[in-house]
Design an enzyme around this catalytic site. Sequence first.
Site, short mmCIF file in Angstrom:
data_model
loop_
_atom_site.label_atom_id
_atom_site.label_comp_id
_atom_site.label_asym_id
_atom_site.label_seq_id
_atom_site.Cartn_x
_atom_site.Cartn_y
_atom_site.Cartn_z
N ASP A 1 16.79 4.91 3.37
CA ASP A 1 16.15 3.69 2.54
C ASP A 1 17.34 2.62 2.42
O ASP A 1 17.42 2.41 1.24
CB ASP A 1 15.52 3.89 1.29
CG ASP A 1 14.66 2.72 0.88
OD1 ASP A 1 14.50 1.69 1.56
OD2 ASP A 1 14.27 2.81 -0.23
N THR B 1 4.25 6.85 1.36
CA THR B 1 4.29 8.28 0.89
C THR B 1 3.65 8.63 -0.42
O THR B 1 4.03 9.84 -0.90
CB THR B 1 5.98 8.68 1.08
OG1 THR B 1 6.41 8.00 0.15
CG2 THR B 1 6.43 8.37 2.36
N ARG C 1 0.83 -1.29 0.03
CA ARG C 1 -0.01 -0.10 -0.13
C ARG C 1 0.81 1.26 -0.09
O ARG C 1 2.09 1.02 0.41
CB ARG C 1 -0.77 0.17 1.13
CG ARG C 1 -1.88 -1.17 1.28
CD ARG C 1 -2.67 -0.84 2.59
NE ARG C 1 -3.65 -1.95 2.73
CZ ARG C 1 -4.85 -2.26 1.85
NH1 ARG C 1 -5.32 -1.16 1.20
NH2 ARG C 1 -5.50 -3.23 2.43
#
Lengths: 514, 514
Positions: free
Chosen positions: B257, B199, B196
């Site tokens: 990340d 951001t 889903r």
Amino acid sequence: MRLVAELLKITAGGRHIVILDDETAGVLGVHSSDRVRVAFEEKEVIALANIATNFPKNRIGLYAEISGMLQIKGGELVDVQLAKMPESLSYVRGKIRGERLRQQDMITIVRDVVERHLSEVEIAAFLTALKIYGLTMGETEALSRAMYETGKTLDFGEAPILDKHSIGGLPGDKTSMLVVPIVAAAGLTIPKTSSRAVTSPAGTADRVETLCPVNLSIGEIREVVKKTNGCLVWGGALDLAPADDLFIQVEYPLGIDPLLLPSIMSKKKAIGATHVVIDIPTGSGAKIRTITEAHTLASDFVDLGKRLGMTIQCALTFGEQPLGHAIGPALEAREALTTLIGGGPQDLREKAIILAGILFEMVGLEDGRQRAENMLQSGKAERKLREIIEAQGGNPNVNPDDIAVGSQKVQVTSDRAGRVLWISTDSIVQIAREAGAPREKGSGVVLKAKLGEAVKKDGLLFEIYAERSSKLECALDLANGLKPVVLSKKAEEQMLLDQIPEKVASERPFILER
Amino acid sequence: MRLVAELLKITAGGRHIVILDDETAGVLGVHSSDRVRVAFEEKEVIALANIATNFPKNRIGLYAEISGMLQIKGGELVDVQLAKMPESLSYVRGKIRGERLRQQDMITIVRDVVERHLSEVEIAAFLTALKIYGLTMGETEALSRAMYETGKTLDFGEAPILDKHSIGGLPGDKTSMLVVPIVAAAGLTIPKTSSRAVTSPAGTADRVETLCPVNLSIGEIREVVKKTNGCLVWGGALDLAPADDLFIQVEYPLGIDPLLLPSIMSKKKAIGATHVVIDIPTGSGAKIRTITEAHTLASDFVDLGKRLGMTIQCALTFGEQPLGHAIGPALEAREALTTLIGGGPQDLREKAIILAGILFEMVGLEDGRQRAENMLQSGKAERKLREIIEAQGGNPNVNPDDIAVGSQKVQVTSDRAGRVLWISTDSIVQIAREAGAPREKGSGVVLKAKLGEAVKKDGLLFEIYAERSSKLECALDLANGLKPVVLSKKAEEQMLLDQIPEKVASERPFILER
């Protein structure tokens, strides 16, 4: 969005946190770690959102910090909105990317740390990045300024204001308990604030507390210094450079200490010090292991001092073994008092005289060393410590034997004859802590043989003191396992320093005292 | 030490936390962030200690996670001891110091993340250190293995098992909704799990959810794949590489990340994929901005695939503007279905054909591109999507117009004539999110002019859809401020790219979708 306030009735350890269920958070567009603005009547706060799956919908759970600030009793409707990311977080992200931060950026970060706008996750990332990249001197200065500007500052009137600080790490280092009365006895002002032990067996505040209260208010400290020129108090509750406490909370589990310089210097600046001697114990038993490392650190201290308007001198001191014989709050207080009276170990006496002598010369007094020695020998320093003890609310007539030490005691002897080749300070620390120090103030270790001293077979190496027999047993077991005092007999017996792979817990203990 | 258990009756978001007052903690020798071992009857857990100043003495506050594990109702006496630092924390500290971690060290860390033995502060420091130092391919492999070995794995039977993944960052990228039915229609197995939006305005799971349920159990997924060769489900609740969810929680506020590769590849491995095409949108509108960067990443994917026993091919795709016209869950589902039926934007169609074609050739089928095109043109892919929709519990006869989009709509027009010179994908993302996406599924943006297209004065640039007029207004205000579609008229009018210093919120949006 209006939500019903639900009081959680517990604190979040000072953190600003609210709880939202995941559906309500979704409607608000709020993810875990996002900030929300919570408004009630005229008041509003920014808080970090924790998302829970089993929290009731359309409610907001308020920890005591938030409900207190909003003066909410529970059941009220409050307005809740997604808040913007704080500006400081973009600087934290910049530092992770390796960017250089400007003074204003550092101030923004430190202010948001103090005001609890940055989460511990964000502070952890910031400190990790500082640890890895290192700080420029400009950043160190900016951080130092930001740290003292966001806290209280003290003003003891006319300069010079003297201070002494050890970067820590050497067990048994009770030197401040001698330097403060020596300097104050000479009529100079030395308002010494100290820390409690975090990872060590005793901090100066722990030691002094066996003689008199150390948890004084700023007003009380002012009175003590007015009367005696000095004090020996705990600095932890004075709100000096308060960001540091929050930094330490995060540094402690990570075993990192990137803010050594700003942490120490912001506090010195906050108490208004103008002349500071910094003790850097150097050697295998201390935080700083090599002379080269110590020199780099020392020149950073001096440089930072200039930038902050303080005169700094650093003393690199012998750090291959514990200082004196005693390790543990009460045992060390005994040793310090004994040394002021006239006995005591020579290394402790010497170190105190040297450091006090440096301070004297820093403010323009000649023959610093001789002057310090005179203060000791004349009994003036002893009388000054008794004045300070009295002013802080203790018994000025205390004798070393009056200081209660652990009633449980065991002697550890040598299974061979030889000279003391080395003493593992890390192991001594572990044993003293296992015995109950610093919490149980009478616990600790007393060394009976130091480097180079001859020990007979079955001769005494050290004693362990504890307040409870169970702790004494644990400490003795540990001592028998660790064997912290190593004797030379034949050189070839001692060639093996360590063996790899060995047991997992080989990580060097992390020292966090400042 | 025996303490009375007090139930806090709220969860700590899965964290293993207990509360102690500071005096009780002192007696236990426990500092904030230390671990305690809490034992009750035959059960025991390790939890992180939060120290509070106003908590009752000799009590331990248990969040619901801990009281649940210990089956405690409140008021029982539990045994509480200081617990040792977990082994994984010494590896985290090692990584902060820049040490290389071995496979076993990584497994220990990931296991302790999943079992909640490491705090978020410690995870944050670990991820920050990984971000700064970078990972060796050996560490990336070890982390990938550790991440899928600590979660569930699926087995769809005989190889090949195909998969497609985009590293994300390009708005409007609904390609998976075409690739899955094209590949499945050819008789190949492609069990696609998607995320889903975090951001972004829409993740594939959000898009597909406007057609059918996506929150399927592992058993249901198995049934769907058995029937149709494919699926389009949400991967978030399947417990595949569960450490990743905890890593993402910490990465999100930090805007980092570092685990892109292990995060993606551990999940591919967990669903048993043997052949995976990785889409790397490259360009100013995507996560990866330059071809050089994309090539490095691509070769890392291929290398890591080999190490994990998967065949990987990467496609560097055009990432200078959103894909297709529609941005927002329902708008994109409409566009994907339209494209399968035979209309739709050419760029989307082309990209789906290319990626499906690569997958065909990876498993040895010739003329991959032609084969993919045939699946589309023959209507087989459309029928396959309808089969999958039906198998997942949706209406197989759905038409594009049946998909509900926001009833509130506004058109944004151009104040000049010209050709589209650039489209700011970051701004489009912000506008679509302001309009309500991804939460309000009918919200979003539809581009009416793409790069190079001519627009007249007062001509249509894009439409904003929203479910609520208040959101539509906010989104329109934002659009008027951001001006995401830039037209060329005279070159000199467009020379200024940005102006510095400008407003604070100039930080580039952080994209975390995987």
